[in-house]
Design a protein around this motif. Sequence first.
Motif, PDB file in Angstrom:
ATOM      1  N   ARG A   1      41.050  12.207 -10.484  1.00  0.00           N
ATOM      2  CA  ARG A   1      39.718  12.779 -10.648  1.00  0.00           C
ATOM      3  C   ARG A   1      39.687  14.210 -10.109  1.00  0.00           C
ATOM      4  NH1 ARG A   1      35.366  13.863  -7.466  1.00  0.00           N
ATOM      5  NH2 ARG A   1      33.354  13.562  -8.461  1.00  0.00           N
ATOM      6  N   GLU A   2      40.214  14.384  -8.910  1.00  0.00           N
ATOM      7  CA  GLU A   2      40.176  15.714  -8.299  1.00  0.00           C
ATOM      8  C   GLU A   2      41.046  16.701  -9.076  1.00  0.00           C
ATOM      9  OE1 GLU A   2      38.288  17.004  -5.921  1.00  0.00           O
ATOM     10  OE2 GLU A   2      37.214  15.099  -5.870  1.00  0.00           O
ATOM     11  N   MET A   3      42.154  16.222  -9.640  1.00  0.00           N
ATOM     12  CA  MET A   3      43.003  17.127 -10.415  1.00  0.00           C
ATOM     13  C   MET A   3      42.264  17.599 -11.670  1.00  0.00           C
ATOM     14  SD  MET A   3      45.507  17.318  -8.454  1.00  0.00           S
ATOM     15  CE  MET A   3      46.597  18.357  -9.400  1.00  0.00           C
ATOM     16  N   ARG A   4      41.481  16.704 -12.252  1.00  0.00           N
ATOM     17  CA  ARG A   4      40.727  17.114 -13.448  1.00  0.00           C
ATOM     18  C   ARG A   4      39.688  18.172 -13.076  1.00  0.00           C
ATOM     19  NH1 ARG A   4      38.751  11.646 -16.065  1.00  0.00           N
ATOM     20  NH2 ARG A   4      37.662  13.067 -17.464  1.00  0.00           N
ATOM     21  N   VAL A   5      38.996  17.976 -11.949  1.00  0.00           N
ATOM     22  CA  VAL A   5      38.036  18.996 -11.504  1.00  0.00           C
ATOM     23  C   VAL A   5      38.774  20.307 -11.226  1.00  0.00           C
ATOM     24  CG1 VAL A   5      36.315  19.604  -9.753  1.00  0.00           C
ATOM     25  CG2 VAL A   5      36.531  17.231 -10.493  1.00  0.00           C
ATOM     26  N   ALA A   6      39.954  20.210 -10.607  1.00  0.00           N
ATOM     27  CA  ALA A   6      40.703  21.408 -10.251  1.00  0.00           C
ATOM     28  C   ALA A   6      41.129  22.182 -11.494  1.00  0.00           C
ATOM     29  CB  ALA A   6      41.925  21.031  -9.410  1.00  0.00           C
ATOM     30  N   VAL A   7      41.576  21.468 -12.529  1.00  0.00           N
ATOM     31  CA  VAL A   7      41.999  22.156 -13.753  1.00  0.00           C
ATOM     32  C   VAL A   7      40.814  22.906 -14.372  1.00  0.00           C
ATOM     33  CG1 VAL A   7      42.790  21.794 -16.123  1.00  0.00           C
ATOM     34  CG2 VAL A   7      43.943  20.635 -14.222  1.00  0.00           C
TER      35      VAL A   7
ATOM     36  N   ASN B   1      38.066  23.977 -12.801  1.00  0.00           N
ATOM     37  CA  ASN B   1      37.732  25.103 -11.928  1.00  0.00           C
ATOM     38  C   ASN B   1      38.747  26.233 -12.102  1.00  0.00           C
ATOM     39  OD1 ASN B   1      35.427  24.152 -10.705  1.00  0.00           O
ATOM     40  ND2 ASN B   1      36.537  23.155  -9.035  1.00  0.00           N
ATOM     41  N   GLY B   2      40.030  25.874 -12.082  1.00  0.00           N
ATOM     42  CA  GLY B   2      41.099  26.870 -12.171  1.00  0.00           C
ATOM     43  C   GLY B   2      41.005  27.668 -13.460  1.00  0.00           C
ATOM     44  N   MET B   3      40.750  26.978 -14.564  1.00  0.00           N
ATOM     45  CA  MET B   3      40.702  27.692 -15.841  1.00  0.00           C
ATOM     46  C   MET B   3      39.490  28.609 -15.914  1.00  0.00           C
ATOM     47  SD  MET B   3      42.533  25.257 -18.600  1.00  0.00           S
ATOM     48  CE  MET B   3      41.064  24.414 -19.100  1.00  0.00           C
ATOM     49  N   THR B   4      38.364  28.139 -15.399  1.00  0.00           N
ATOM     50  CA  THR B   4      37.160  28.987 -15.417  1.00  0.00           C
ATOM     51  C   THR B   4      37.398  30.288 -14.647  1.00  0.00           C
ATOM     52  OG1 THR B   4      35.853  26.961 -15.368  1.00  0.00           O
ATOM     53  CG2 THR B   4      34.692  29.018 -14.924  1.00  0.00           C
ATOM     54  N   ILE B   5      37.899  30.144 -13.435  1.00  0.00           N
ATOM     55  CA  ILE B   5      38.124  31.325 -12.607  1.00  0.00           C
ATOM     56  C   ILE B   5      39.215  32.208 -13.220  1.00  0.00           C
ATOM     57  CG2 ILE B   5      38.890  32.075 -10.314  1.00  0.00           C
ATOM     58  CD1 ILE B   5      36.137  30.872 -10.238  1.00  0.00           C
ATOM     59  N   ALA B   6      40.259  31.568 -13.780  1.00  0.00           N
ATOM     60  CA  ALA B   6      41.368  32.325 -14.373  1.00  0.00           C
ATOM     61  C   ALA B   6      40.870  33.216 -15.499  1.00  0.00           C
ATOM     62  CB  ALA B   6      42.443  31.363 -14.880  1.00  0.00           C
TER      63      ALA B   6
ATOM     64  N   GLY C   1      28.955  21.020  -2.808  1.00  0.00           N
ATOM     65  CA  GLY C   1      27.700  20.386  -3.219  1.00  0.00           C
ATOM     66  C   GLY C   1      27.498  19.053  -2.534  1.00  0.00           C
ATOM     67  N   GLU C   2      27.102  18.037  -3.291  1.00  0.00           N
ATOM     68  CA  GLU C   2      26.877  16.717  -2.707  1.00  0.00           C
ATOM     69  C   GLU C   2      28.214  16.056  -2.372  1.00  0.00           C
ATOM     70  OE1 GLU C   2      23.352  14.715  -3.522  1.00  0.00           O
ATOM     71  OE2 GLU C   2      22.910  16.747  -2.844  1.00  0.00           O
TER      72      GLU C   2
ATOM     73  N   GLU D   1      30.636  11.066  -7.927  1.00  0.00           N
ATOM     74  CA  GLU D   1      29.872  12.027  -8.731  1.00  0.00           C
ATOM     75  C   GLU D   1      30.601  12.230 -10.072  1.00  0.00           C
ATOM     76  OE1 GLU D   1      29.856  15.849  -6.856  1.00  0.00           O
ATOM     77  OE2 GLU D   1      27.884  16.403  -7.635  1.00  0.00           O
ATOM     78  N   PRO D   2      29.854  12.275 -11.177  1.00  0.00           N
ATOM     79  CA  PRO D   2      30.525  12.532 -12.456  1.00  0.00           C
ATOM     80  C   PRO D   2      31.274  13.867 -12.416  1.00  0.00           C
ATOM     81  CG  PRO D   2      28.242  11.860 -12.809  1.00  0.00           C
ATOM     82  CD  PRO D   2      28.424  12.035 -11.346  1.00  0.00           C
ATOM     83  N   ILE D   3      32.430  13.917 -13.099  1.00  0.00           N
ATOM     84  CA  ILE D   3      33.285  15.101 -13.027  1.00  0.00           C
ATOM     85  C   ILE D   3      32.538  16.365 -13.441  1.00  0.00           C
ATOM     86  CG2 ILE D   3      35.245  16.209 -14.178  1.00  0.00           C
ATOM     87  CD1 ILE D   3      36.817  13.776 -13.747  1.00  0.00           C
ATOM     88  N   ARG D   4      31.716  16.252 -14.468  1.00  0.00           N
ATOM     89  CA  ARG D   4      30.990  17.424 -14.947  1.00  0.00           C
ATOM     90  C   ARG D   4      30.098  18.007 -13.837  1.00  0.00           C
ATOM     91  NH1 ARG D   4      26.814  16.561 -17.837  1.00  0.00           N
ATOM     92  NH2 ARG D   4      27.607  14.451 -18.125  1.00  0.00           N
ATOM     93  N   GLU D   5      29.420  17.103 -13.100  1.00  0.00           N
ATOM     94  CA  GLU D   5      28.556  17.581 -12.012  1.00  0.00           C
ATOM     95  C   GLU D   5      29.365  18.174 -10.862  1.00  0.00           C
ATOM     96  OE1 GLU D   5      25.442  14.834 -10.721  1.00  0.00           O
ATOM     97  OE2 GLU D   5      25.319  14.056 -12.758  1.00  0.00           O
ATOM     98  N   ALA D   6      30.504  17.532 -10.553  1.00  0.00           N
ATOM     99  CA  ALA D   6      31.349  18.044  -9.475  1.00  0.00           C
ATOM    100  C   ALA D   6      31.863  19.431  -9.853  1.00  0.00           C
ATOM    101  CB  ALA D   6      32.517  17.099  -9.216  1.00  0.00           C
ATOM    102  N   TYR D   7      32.285  19.567 -11.109  1.00  0.00           N
ATOM    103  CA  TYR D   7      32.781  20.860 -11.579  1.00  0.00           C
ATOM    104  C   TYR D   7      31.700  21.927 -11.445  1.00  0.00           C
ATOM    105  CZ  TYR D   7      33.662  24.447 -15.138  1.00  0.00           C
ATOM    106  OH  TYR D   7      33.785  25.627 -15.801  1.00  0.00           O
ATOM    107  N   SER D   8      30.498  21.612 -11.915  1.00  0.00           N
ATOM    108  CA  SER D   8      29.476  22.667 -11.933  1.00  0.00           C
ATOM    109  C   SER D   8      29.033  23.014 -10.508  1.00  0.00           C
ATOM    110  CB  SER D   8      28.307  22.264 -12.839  1.00  0.00           C
ATOM    111  OG  SER D   8      27.232  21.784 -12.098  1.00  0.00           O
TER     112      SER D   8
END
Lengths: 483, 483
Positions: free
Chosen positions: A391-397, A399-404, B303-304, B309-316
Amino acid sequence: MSESDRPLDDDGFLLARESADEARPDDRIDDERMDEENTLKKEYVEAVEQALEDGDTKAVYELVEPLHPADIADLLELFEREQRYQLAAAITDLMTSEVVAELNDYVREDMMEALPPEAVAQIVDQLETDDAVQLIEDLDEANQRAILAEVEMEDRIAIQSALSYPEETAGRLMSRDFVAVPEHLTVGDLIDFLRDGRDLPDDFYEIFVVDEKHHPVGTCALSWVLRAPRTIPLADVMKRDQTLIPVLLDQEEVGLMFQKYNLISAAVIDENDRLVGQMTVDDVVHIISEEAGEDALLMSGAGEGDINEPIREAYSARVRWLVANLGTALVASVIIALFGAAIEKLVALAVLMPIVASIGGNAGTQTMAVTVRAIATNQLTRSNTRRILLREMRVAVLNGMTIAVLVGLATGVIFTPTLGAVIALAMVINVVTAGFAGVMVPVAFERLDQDPAVASSVFVTMITDSMGFFAFLGLAVASGAVG
Amino acid sequence: MSESDRPLDDDGFLLARESADEARPDDRIDDERMDEENTLKKEYVEAVEQALEDGDTKAVYELVEPLHPADIADLLELFEREQRYQLAAAITDLMTSEVVAELNDYVREDMMEALPPEAVAQIVDQLETDDAVQLIEDLDEANQRAILAEVEMEDRIAIQSALSYPEETAGRLMSRDFVAVPEHLTVGDLIDFLRDGRDLPDDFYEIFVVDEKHHPVGTCALSWVLRAPRTIPLADVMKRDQTLIPVLLDQEEVGLMFQKYNLISAAVIDENDRLVGQMTVDDVVHIISEEAGEDALLMSGAGEGDINEPIREAYSARVRWLVANLGTALVASVIIALFGAAIEKLVALAVLMPIVASIGGNAGTQTMAVTVRAIATNQLTRSNTRRILLREMRVAVLNGMTIAVLVGLATGVIFTPTLGAVIALAMVINVVTAGFAGVMVPVAFERLDQDPAVASSVFVTMITDSMGFFAFLGLAVASGAVG
């Protein structure tokens, strides 16, 4: 060991509180002295301060007298050390055991050390055992012995028994006053026993039912006792299924059990399953708040981080982590030094490289904070570590792509497209590394039975700093962006 | 709205729990399924998973049946979404309202959205009002309306009344079930009333005494009622001095009040001082834990930060802070760019500059964590801000000088004495700046009525990064170290 604010008359039952209370039915909403956050108003504190400076003891007393003991404790904490002693001297008979029990640990320790052992012993005699233990456990051993020698024997035995358990375990924290009765009683017997009883705790929320070996066999909430007819046997009213707390359980686990099972109080049992004490939620509430709040402090490397901590202790707790951080910063510097020639050729590298490290560090801290909290609340266990890592790796990818994209485009425009591509790729690598480290470092410390909050931060930052500089500078050289 | 685990018989009193409980007197110490931290064992979770995969519903049921509702909730949370639905389907009659009440907010929301409104309404009917409100408040409005239409009228009115108060206030969180009696009753009258009463809450810890306008005038702990003779009037047993919670008080302040005054329950009053509900500590415990734990997450910019938390919310939630951090990193880069020529001449500057920034950032985070915690616990108020700032500056000077000596000596040996002096001075300046910013940034946000945990981190880091680079590079140029 009983609170003095609810007097018993000669027949042993409770009388109404008298004193000034009747004139102020709800002084807990006290606009004169308290602000809307229920803290003491600055004007009020300054008035007390002024009266102290003027040496006007009577004015000080009159100002402080209407306060709740917990607010008197707050007032003492707000003052400087010297002022505290002055204030305490001006309001001696308001300095009740309740005030002492509510004081911040550091402030209490300091104030107790300034008193002679006999005076402390008098306070200890007034306190509930669990509060007395809290007061005594922080003092040095010679001081402890001197005070205990002055304490009444029954209390001394209880306190010494508590001190024989490790710090922060149920045995240290539990109250030794509780109500336990045999199973064959009826509700009526129980009520008669309570009406007669002189040795009861001041407050209790359930009755523990025990067998002849003092093993708990059930529990009755007081509200059930009050609702049942007198003739019913307790065995028919009690709940057999109760949460028992082993005497050596760590306070953090005690807090989680109270939360999980919505407990108000619970029986503490020794190694032989005998009932030896109870924990009540009003004490556990402080543990829960402390345990939940300390992770932020520990992760920042501020140790216990209380504003009342003596400066010397605060310095030594923090400087250790700054020195540790120096070590990890050194690793980053060595990596930069490896690329000295490239930086000399292309100074843009020096300008951009902190961005990669900084964002990586922030992404790592985010993931780490989430992981540490999930471990602390028992949400992250061996059963779901893999799922949470994914789950965290998916969030990281994401985040990483957005910032990149953002950084890559800006760098491409301001410097060169190649450098833009290099920093974008470095950013993805570093944010994903940060996500991985943010989960795995605390999980690894937890498996090694270390507090994941304490040391994770330094490691995660070292990993993200080093990886950030290495990926960015290495890719810059490899891509030929340096020229 | 009553829990089903303590049945009342025809005469309205409580019967013992029967079922399998008697065979397991203390299944809360359950070595088969729970590990020493009271979480579900991995082997056990895997056994349930395997049985689910095999489609062996009977085996799943038998495995799950002995669990406490709170542990069933934990088990559901450990699984992936699809598995959760499968598990819930396999154990429908174990999916009691207690399980639903104990579920993580995100998991519950997701599972409720998968059910038809009638099914959710059935669960809502079983829940206590406060738990029902928690379940409903997170759903979207159309869904809320559809469910409420199916709920029994009495419950619907109570839920709608709760929803009319802002989120995270006492009015939203309080329980509308409580025991309030007039002042003229005797203890005996009260006990008779409780024995007859069919409309009582399942659990209660005190009796509120009210006047004819329903204003609270006192409170009786159940333990006092049980100890007093029947003939005594309540007015003589009750405590007149009680903590009243305004219906619009924020949950964080409610939590602090419960901690400060060691409350088990407290009366909630409306704008006209009428008793409208009660808060009990078992609910407040969750608030305290959440509020204390969230500062670490907020400071990290997560954040929270719940692992469910759903990935989309964690990402945002997280990417926003990474982008903000990008802005602050840019400020640092601009400062470095100003000194591009110096770095080109002396590449050692590029090697050393992250050290100054990194240590400054860490020192700032330490002070900020301490300050944020002190603000959150009402320890830092307007009355002592100056004293705490001075205290933190003293710690900062000590820290700064210690690190400066270490880094200065090492740099002097490896590079040049001048560069050693430059980095040492820059270090002192930056660590002291960090201490100042670490106190003043959160204090400023607090005074502006912003949550000091949320935004402080980005500002403090920006200040320490910029100051670190500026002081170090600026001093290097000014001192002639660049040559």
